[in-house]
Design a protein around this motif. Sequence first.
Motif, short mmCIF file in Angstrom:
data_model
loop_
_atom_site.label_atom_id
_atom_site.label_comp_id
_atom_site.label_asym_id
_atom_site.label_seq_id
_atom_site.Cartn_x
_atom_site.Cartn_y
_atom_site.Cartn_z
N LEU A 1 46.62 29.33 37.40
CA LEU A 1 45.30 29.02 37.97
C LEU A 1 44.61 30.27 38.51
CD1 LEU A 1 46.11 25.67 39.83
CD2 LEU A 1 44.87 25.98 37.67
N MET A 2 45.36 31.16 39.16
CA MET A 2 44.77 32.37 39.71
C MET A 2 44.30 33.30 38.59
SD MET A 2 47.05 33.32 43.08
CE MET A 2 45.87 34.58 43.57
N LEU A 3 45.06 33.39 37.50
CA LEU A 3 44.62 34.19 36.36
C LEU A 3 43.35 33.62 35.75
CD1 LEU A 3 47.69 35.35 34.21
CD2 LEU A 3 46.09 36.74 35.54
N PHE A 4 43.29 32.30 35.67
CA PHE A 4 42.10 31.65 35.11
C PHE A 4 40.87 31.92 35.98
CE2 PHE A 4 39.33 27.85 34.80
CZ PHE A 4 38.99 27.96 33.45
N LEU A 5 41.02 31.80 37.30
CA LEU A 5 39.91 32.06 38.21
C LEU A 5 39.51 33.53 38.17
CD1 LEU A 5 40.96 29.90 41.29
CD2 LEU A 5 39.20 29.38 39.59
N LEU A 6 40.50 34.41 38.05
CA LEU A 6 40.21 35.84 37.97
C LEU A 6 39.44 36.18 36.70
CD1 LEU A 6 40.66 38.59 39.32
CD2 LEU A 6 42.80 38.79 38.06
N MET A 7 39.79 35.55 35.60
CA MET A 7 39.08 35.79 34.35
C MET A 7 37.64 35.29 34.46
SD MET A 7 40.10 34.65 30.48
CE MET A 7 39.85 32.91 30.83
N LEU A 8 37.43 34.13 35.07
CA LEU A 8 36.07 33.62 35.27
C LEU A 8 35.25 34.57 36.15
CD1 LEU A 8 36.55 29.77 35.82
CD2 LEU A 8 35.77 30.96 33.77
N ALA A 9 35.88 35.12 37.19
CA ALA A 9 35.17 36.06 38.07
C ALA A 9 34.78 37.33 37.32
CB ALA A 9 36.05 36.40 39.27
N GLU A 10 35.66 37.82 36.47
CA GLU A 10 35.36 39.03 35.69
C GLU A 10 34.20 38.77 34.73
OE1 GLU A 10 38.94 40.08 33.75
OE2 GLU A 10 39.93 40.84 35.57
N LEU A 11 34.22 37.63 34.05
CA LEU A 11 33.15 37.31 33.11
C LEU A 11 31.82 37.12 33.84
CD1 LEU A 11 35.01 34.83 30.72
CD2 LEU A 11 34.38 37.21 30.27
N THR A 12 31.87 36.49 35.04
CA THR A 12 30.65 36.32 35.82
C THR A 12 30.09 37.66 36.26
OG1 THR A 12 31.45 34.17 36.63
CG2 THR A 12 29.67 35.24 37.88
N ALA A 13 30.97 38.55 36.73
CA ALA A 13 30.53 39.88 37.16
C ALA A 13 29.93 40.66 36.00
CB ALA A 13 31.70 40.65 37.77
N ALA A 14 30.55 40.53 34.82
CA ALA A 14 30.03 41.23 33.64
C ALA A 14 28.64 40.71 33.27
CB ALA A 14 30.99 41.05 32.47
N CYS A 15 28.44 39.40 33.32
CA CYS A 15 27.13 38.82 33.01
C CYS A 15 26.08 39.27 34.01
CB CYS A 15 27.21 37.29 32.98
SG CYS A 15 28.20 36.63 31.62
N LEU A 16 26.44 39.30 35.30
CA LEU A 16 25.50 39.76 36.32
C LEU A 16 25.14 41.22 36.13
CD1 LEU A 16 26.94 38.02 39.52
CD2 LEU A 16 24.88 37.40 38.25
N LEU A 17 26.13 42.01 35.73
CA LEU A 17 25.89 43.44 35.49
C LEU A 17 24.93 43.64 34.33
CD1 LEU A 17 26.62 46.39 36.17
CD2 LEU A 17 28.50 46.19 34.53
N LEU A 18 25.09 42.84 33.28
CA LEU A 18 24.24 42.98 32.10
C LEU A 18 22.82 42.50 32.36
CD1 LEU A 18 26.71 41.81 29.29
CD2 LEU A 18 26.04 44.15 29.85
N THR A 19 22.68 41.50 33.23
CA THR A 19 21.35 40.92 33.46
C THR A 19 20.63 41.56 34.65
OG1 THR A 19 22.34 39.17 34.83
CG2 THR A 19 22.03 38.71 32.49
N HIS A 20 21.31 42.48 35.35
CA HIS A 20 20.71 43.10 36.53
C HIS A 20 19.60 44.06 36.09
CE1 HIS A 20 20.58 43.99 40.76
NE2 HIS A 20 20.64 45.29 40.53
N GLU A 21 18.41 43.87 36.65
CA GLU A 21 17.26 44.69 36.27
C GLU A 21 17.38 46.09 36.86
OE1 GLU A 21 14.93 43.92 34.22
OE2 GLU A 21 15.48 41.82 33.92
N ILE A 22 16.96 47.10 36.05
CA ILE A 22 16.99 48.47 36.52
C ILE A 22 16.07 48.66 37.72
CG2 ILE A 22 16.45 50.85 35.89
CD1 ILE A 22 19.00 49.80 34.66
#
Length: 226
Positions: A87-108
Amino acid sequence: MAQACLRCLKLVMCAANFLCFVCGISVLGLGIYLSVNFKMAALTPSMADFSVAHVLMITGIVITCVSFLGFLGALKENRCLLLTFFLMLFLLMLAELTAACLLLTHEISDLKKDLQEGMKKAQQQPKNATLTDWDLIQSTLHCCGVVNASDWGQNVPDSCCDGPCIKVNPNYYQQGCLHVLKGFFEDNFLYIGIAIIVFCIIEVLGMCFAMTLFCHISRTGLGYKL
């Protein structure tokens, strides 16, 4: 044959999680060292509680806890620990994917505004601060200020100097950190994406190994029962 494969899987999980545990302890120790010996200030107000030292400590704690659960669960064939590890690995993977999406969508433009506000807060820090996140970024990436050295006004830090910092006609880095950071992400976009995918694959494999051992223990009646 099946028992030998499961035994091999158990040893692989123990070895991999032990290595991750050692890495987590090292990262945590580095974060504590930076927190104790240096005065760290976040680059942006939106990350006011997440300086380099804090990020390293949080990362080290997460890696240490997750790897310890995986190691102990595989070693003791403990169903409860294996399920928690999954469960912790699953939550960690979701957090990483969420952070990656936020990084990609963050405006300059938002990043520029955040950096400018972070610089204002950094200028209010005591002058005896030996190291801040700004000094670390500027000396590492060879940049100065958000757009250029003029962003610092009359109090340009020594980390902006390209070589020895002299009072008369100092040789400051010409590029601002916003431009350098933007170029870094653009140039390494592919590698960052590959790294995220590799981490996700490793986490998926860890979840598969944990669930395989969990199901085997459930069928055979071995180990700790929920």
